[in-house]
Design a protein around this motif. Structure first.
Motif, PDB file in Angstrom:
ATOM      1  N   ASN A  85       0.824  -1.213   0.000  1.00 53.83           N
ATOM      2  CA  ASN A  85       0.000   0.000   0.000  1.00 53.83           C
ATOM      3  C   ASN A  85       0.857   1.262   0.000  1.00 53.83           C
ATOM      4  O   ASN A  85       0.525   2.249  -0.670  1.00 53.83           O
ATOM      5  CB  ASN A  85      -0.938  -0.005   1.209  1.00 53.83           C
ATOM      6  N   VAL A  86       1.956   1.241   0.731  1.00 54.21           N
ATOM      7  CA  VAL A  86       2.863   2.398   0.742  1.00 54.21           C
ATOM      8  C   VAL A  86       3.408   2.652  -0.649  1.00 54.21           C
ATOM      9  O   VAL A  86       3.446   3.802  -1.115  1.00 54.21           O
ATOM     10  CB  VAL A  86       4.000   2.178   1.761  1.00 54.21           C
ATOM     11  N   ARG A  87       3.828   1.597  -1.326  1.00 55.19           N
ATOM     12  CA  ARG A  87       4.344   1.780  -2.688  1.00 55.19           C
ATOM     13  C   ARG A  87       3.264   2.348  -3.601  1.00 55.19           C
ATOM     14  O   ARG A  87       3.542   3.181  -4.471  1.00 55.19           O
ATOM     15  CB  ARG A  87       4.850   0.443  -3.239  1.00 55.19           C
ATOM     16  N   ALA A  88       2.010   1.933  -3.405  1.00 51.99           N
ATOM     17  CA  ALA A  88       0.924   2.386  -4.274  1.00 51.99           C
ATOM     18  C   ALA A  88       0.610   3.867  -4.077  1.00 51.99           C
ATOM     19  O   ALA A  88       0.283   4.575  -5.037  1.00 51.99           O
ATOM     20  CB  ALA A  88      -0.333   1.557  -4.019  1.00 51.99           C
ATOM     21  N   VAL A  89       0.702   4.356  -2.827  1.00 53.53           N
ATOM     22  CA  VAL A  89       0.315   5.750  -2.567  1.00 53.53           C
ATOM     23  C   VAL A  89       1.491   6.718  -2.607  1.00 53.53           C
ATOM     24  O   VAL A  89       1.286   7.935  -2.712  1.00 53.53           O
ATOM     25  CB  VAL A  89      -0.420   5.891  -1.209  1.00 53.53           C
ATOM     26  N   ALA A  90       2.710   6.200  -2.544  1.00 56.29           N
ATOM     27  CA  ALA A  90       3.876   7.083  -2.415  1.00 56.29           C
ATOM     28  C   ALA A  90       3.995   8.069  -3.568  1.00 56.29           C
ATOM     29  O   ALA A  90       4.403   9.213  -3.373  1.00 56.29           O
ATOM     30  CB  ALA A  90       5.156   6.248  -2.294  1.00 56.29           C
ATOM     31  N   ARG A  91       3.623   7.651  -4.768  1.00 56.65           N
ATOM     32  CA  ARG A  91       3.772   8.558  -5.921  1.00 56.65           C
ATOM     33  C   ARG A  91       2.841   9.758  -5.813  1.00 56.65           C
ATOM     34  O   ARG A  91       3.094  10.791  -6.437  1.00 56.65           O
ATOM     35  CB  ARG A  91       3.519   7.796  -7.229  1.00 56.65           C
ATOM     36  N   SER A  92       1.755   9.643  -5.017  1.00 51.51           N
ATOM     37  CA  SER A  92       0.847  10.771  -4.818  1.00 51.51           C
ATOM     38  C   SER A  92       1.261  11.656  -3.654  1.00 51.51           C
ATOM     39  O   SER A  92       0.640  12.689  -3.418  1.00 51.51           O
ATOM     40  CB  SER A  92      -0.580  10.254  -4.559  1.00 51.51           C
ATOM     41  N   LEU A  93       2.308  11.228  -2.930  1.00 53.31           N
ATOM     42  CA  LEU A  93       2.705  11.923  -1.700  1.00 53.31           C
ATOM     43  C   LEU A  93       4.186  12.285  -1.726  1.00 53.31           C
ATOM     44  O   LEU A  93       4.956  11.877  -0.855  1.00 53.31           O
ATOM     45  CB  LEU A  93       2.401  11.027  -0.485  1.00 53.31           C
ATOM     46  N   PRO A  94       4.631  13.074  -2.696  1.00 47.18           N
ATOM     47  CA  PRO A  94       6.052  13.421  -2.770  1.00 47.18           C
ATOM     48  C   PRO A  94       6.495  14.209  -1.547  1.00 47.18           C
ATOM     49  O   PRO A  94       5.763  15.063  -1.043  1.00 47.18           O
ATOM     50  CB  PRO A  94       6.136  14.277  -4.046  1.00 47.18           C
ATOM     51  N   GLY A  95       7.680  13.884  -1.060  1.00 42.36           N
ATOM     52  CA  GLY A  95       8.228  14.594   0.088  1.00 42.36           C
ATOM     53  C   GLY A  95       7.729  14.114   1.424  1.00 42.36           C
ATOM     54  O   GLY A  95       8.158  14.617   2.465  1.00 42.36           O
ATOM     55  N   ARG A  96       6.845  13.140   1.439  1.00 42.08           N
ATOM     56  CA  ARG A  96       6.328  12.597   2.695  1.00 42.08           C
ATOM     57  C   ARG A  96       7.053  11.302   3.026  1.00 42.08           C
ATOM     58  O   ARG A  96       7.274  10.458   2.167  1.00 42.08           O
ATOM     59  CB  ARG A  96       4.826  12.326   2.600  1.00 42.08           C
ATOM     60  N   ARG A  97       7.443  11.153   4.266  1.00 44.31           N
ATOM     61  CA  ARG A  97       8.176   9.959   4.684  1.00 44.31           C
ATOM     62  C   ARG A  97       7.208   8.906   5.193  1.00 44.31           C
ATOM     63  O   ARG A  97       6.433   9.153   6.115  1.00 44.31           O
ATOM     64  CB  ARG A  97       9.187  10.307   5.784  1.00 44.31           C
TER      65      ARG A  97
END
Length: 200
Positions: A85-97
């Motif tokens: 799930n992290v990999r799926a949403v990470a592209r929508s959340l740049p700069g968020r750890r």
């Protein structure tokens, strides 16, 4: 289907473990996050999601503007799903750890050095109250001064046992689920909780 409700990753579907977890319903999440946003408790917050399951609570917070999320889950299958799930949403959340920890909540808290502004604690409903209280006790030193802890428990469990250092701000019932808002104790007397009910 479980999904991110709103924010930068809104409507993105999330995988959920097939067994061993109890995802927070979308209705409860929508009400909870609406209240957190209204109180301006999400923006730029450092978030901790204990007993993370699918990671839906921590990921929802970051989608809505939290600075980071540490997602803690000891069950191997659930932790793998959180990573997906992290990999799926990470592209929508740049700069968020976004960091997934394959660890028990207690072990993570004993080793942690960071402090957190917003913490979700959603243990299995059959976890004994004493174990939940022990986890909350380990959490207290890891809280920022203005932190909020969101504890989800079965309504039938009654009032949670709290360690020194935490007080109840409010509670809201959603049928079989009650969500408790906790905060670091002040020097004065603890406030009385405001308990609301809402149909599930």
């Amino acid at each position: 289907m479980t999904r991110i409700i709103a924010g930068a990753a809104g409507s993105l579907p999330l995988a959920v473990p097939s067994a061993g977890t109890r995802p927070t319903s979308e209705r409860v999440r929508e009400s909870l996050f609406g209240a957190l946003e209204a109180a301006d408790l999400i923006r730029d917050a450092t978030v901790l999601d204990l007993y993370a399951g699918s990671g839906a609570l921590g990921l929802e917070a970051v989608s809505r503007g939290a600075a980071s999320a540490d997602l803690v889950e000891r069950a191997p299958r659930a932790a793998s799903i959180i990573e997906r799930n992290v990999r799926a949403v990470a592209r929508s959340l740049p700069g968020r750890r976004l960091t997934v920890h394959r660890a028990a909540a207690e072990g993570f808290l004993r080793a942690a050095a960071a402090s957190f502004d917003l913490v979700f604690v959603d243990p299995p409903y059959d976890m004994p109250d004493a174990e939940v209280e022990a986890t909350l006790g380990l959490l207290v030193p890891r809280l920022s001064d203005e932190a909020i802890v969101v504890l989800e428990r079965a309504t039938r469990s009654g009032d949670p046992a709290l360690p020194d250092g935490l007080v109840v701000d409010r509670a809201k019932k959603y049928g079989d689920t009650t969500v408790w808002w906790l905060s670091p104790a002040d020097a004065g007397a603890p406030p009385q909780p405001s308990v609301e009910s809402q149909s599930a």
